[in-house]
Design an enzyme around this catalytic site. Structure first.
Site, PDB file in Angstrom:
ATOM      1  N   LYS A  52      -4.332  -3.535   0.367  1.00  0.00           N
ATOM      2  CA  LYS A  52      -4.520  -2.080   0.482  1.00  0.00           C
ATOM      3  C   LYS A  52      -6.012  -1.740   0.410  1.00  0.00           C
ATOM      4  O   LYS A  52      -6.513  -0.926   1.181  1.00  0.00           O
ATOM      5  CB  LYS A  52      -3.731  -1.348  -0.608  1.00  0.00           C
ATOM      6  CG  LYS A  52      -2.219  -1.378  -0.362  1.00  0.00           C
ATOM      7  CD  LYS A  52      -1.385  -0.858  -1.528  1.00  0.00           C
ATOM      8  CE  LYS A  52       0.098  -1.067  -1.241  1.00  0.00           C
ATOM      9  NZ  LYS A  52       0.994  -0.634  -2.322  1.00  0.00           N
ATOM     10  N   GLN A  96       0.927   0.863  -8.454  1.00  0.00           N
ATOM     11  CA  GLN A  96       1.683  -0.246  -7.871  1.00  0.00           C
ATOM     12  C   GLN A  96       2.909  -0.575  -8.735  1.00  0.00           C
ATOM     13  O   GLN A  96       2.808  -0.701  -9.958  1.00  0.00           O
ATOM     14  CB  GLN A  96       0.768  -1.484  -7.723  1.00  0.00           C
ATOM     15  CG  GLN A  96       1.381  -2.640  -6.972  1.00  0.00           C
ATOM     16  CD  GLN A  96       1.661  -2.346  -5.489  1.00  0.00           C
ATOM     17  OE1 GLN A  96       1.013  -1.501  -4.881  1.00  0.00           O
ATOM     18  NE2 GLN A  96       2.620  -3.041  -4.913  1.00  0.00           N
ATOM     19  N   ASP A 119       2.239   7.506  -1.737  1.00  0.00           N
ATOM     20  CA  ASP A 119       3.402   6.599  -1.631  1.00  0.00           C
ATOM     21  C   ASP A 119       4.654   7.359  -1.201  1.00  0.00           C
ATOM     22  O   ASP A 119       5.642   6.738  -0.797  1.00  0.00           O
ATOM     23  CB  ASP A 119       3.698   5.963  -3.004  1.00  0.00           C
ATOM     24  CG  ASP A 119       3.146   4.555  -3.130  1.00  0.00           C
ATOM     25  OD1 ASP A 119       3.029   3.875  -2.093  1.00  0.00           O
ATOM     26  OD2 ASP A 119       2.843   4.141  -4.266  1.00  0.00           O
TER      27      ASP A 119
HETATM   28  N1  GUN Z   1       5.704  -2.134  -4.739  1.00  0.00           N
HETATM   29  C1  GUN Z   1       6.313  -2.587  -3.627  1.00  0.00           C
HETATM   30  N2  GUN Z   1       6.116  -1.714  -2.606  1.00  0.00           N
HETATM   31  C2  GUN Z   1       5.383  -0.692  -3.095  1.00  0.00           C
HETATM   32  C3  GUN Z   1       4.857   0.505  -2.532  1.00  0.00           C
HETATM   33  O1  GUN Z   1       5.044   0.822  -1.353  1.00  0.00           O
HETATM   34  N3  GUN Z   1       4.130   1.282  -3.371  1.00  0.00           N
HETATM   35  C4  GUN Z   1       3.934   0.978  -4.674  1.00  0.00           C
HETATM   36  N4  GUN Z   1       3.229   1.830  -5.422  1.00  0.00           N
HETATM   37  N5  GUN Z   1       4.413  -0.123  -5.232  1.00  0.00           N
HETATM   38  C5  GUN Z   1       5.130  -0.958  -4.444  1.00  0.00           C
END
Ligand code: GUN
Length: 292
Positions: A52, A96, A119
């Site tokens: 990211k 996350q 998100d």
């Molecule tokens: N863990 C797995 N996929 C995601 C996501 O799209 N966002 C976040 N914050 N955590 C994750």
């Protein structure tokens, strides 16, 4: 059979975002700023967050990584979220997941200002999405619809079977596929662990979106000739021949299913690269204050 190249589409979209950001900067606006909160040292989460941050650089965004050890308290995380909510330089942020067991993920998600929730997990964004209002759509469902759009796959009036009912993929992608919109306008059936006759239901499908997390679940006898297959599975399977010690395995028996399909996404390189790209799109929207 056309192989859907998620990596190529994601790279194109990131270039489009980068061009848009440079235009914003040339107009005197600030660069969009994404912050990511990472708790602990889970291998998967470390990789996702590193990707990211790298994607932010490719898009011309500012990024900030805030790390905590596994023993961080819920109180401390809520305090950090409050600071990020109030920080006018931060346009959007993510925490996350998964989080350690002593922290309530739902409490954390609901503490995030929905206008910075890139998100798309906050109930305000989920609710808005379900009634078709402007919102942050979560990354995987948005990425799937983007792939269908970029490959001009006809979904109107088609029978779409979604395998899996998770809050982050199955439910939202089913909602989006049934909306009066393109892509969408499909007749959607959601199958899950209590569904009977899954094979028969799948055989009727023009489009199958597999998001169960069960490697190789979709076999050739479940797929109609000419179907479109979107494989969201990313199960890590031990593989001693790889440096990482594992390989990613999709929910579809690719070797036997692919010859039957009109379009299919590979794993890796299909839906996966699109998810980060959707996050980048949401960050751009956040930087433009498009969701309020
Ligand atoms: N863990 C797995 N996929 C995601 C996501 O799209 N966002 C976040 N914050 N955590 C994750």
């Amino acid at each position: 059979m056309t192989l859907i190249d998620g990596k190529k589409v994601a790279d194109t979209i990131k270039e489009e975002i980068a061009a848009e950001v440079e235009k914003m900067v040339a107009e005197g606006k600030k660069r969009p700023h994404l912050a990511a909160v990472l708790v602990g040292h889970d291998g998967g989460s470390e990789t996702y967050v590193a990707n990211k941050v790298r994607s932010c650089e490719q898009c011309g965004f500012t990024s900030t990584l805030i790390r905590f050890e596994d023993d961080v308290t819920e109180e401390k995380l809520l305090e950090v979220i409050k600071q990020l909510n109030e920080d006018s330089d931060v346009d959007g942020f993510i925490v996350q997941l998964p989080l350690p067991k002593h922290i309530s993920e739902q409490k954390i998600i609901e503490a995030i200002d929905y206008r910075k929730d890139v998100d798309g997990f906050h109930p305000v964004n989920v609710g808005r999405m379900s009634i078709g209002l402007p919102c942050f759509v979560s990354a995987t469902p948005a990425g799937i619809l983007e792939l269908l759009a970029r490959y001009a796959i006809d979904t109107k009036g088609r029978r779409c079977v979604v395998l899996g009912r998770s809050n982050i993929v199955g439910k939202p992608v089913a909602t989006l596929m049934m909306q009066k919109h393109t892509p969408g306008d499909a007749t959607v059936t959601v199958c899950h662990s209590a569904t009977q006759n899954i094979k028969e239901i799948c055989r009727e499908a023009d489009i199958i979106i597999a998001a169960l997390g069960r490697p190789g679940f979709v076999t050739a006898d479940m797929v109609k000739q000419g179907a479109v297959i979107i494989d969201v599975g990313t199960t890590r399977v031990p593989d001693a021949s790889r440096k990482s010690g594992f390989r990613l395995c999709g929910d579809v028996d690719f070797a036997n299913v692919a010859p039957l399909c009109s379009f299919i996404t590979p794993v890796p390189g299909g839906v996966g690269p699109m998810t980060i790209c959707s996050l980048m799109k949401n960050t751009l929207l956040a930087g433009q204050h498009a969701i309020y």
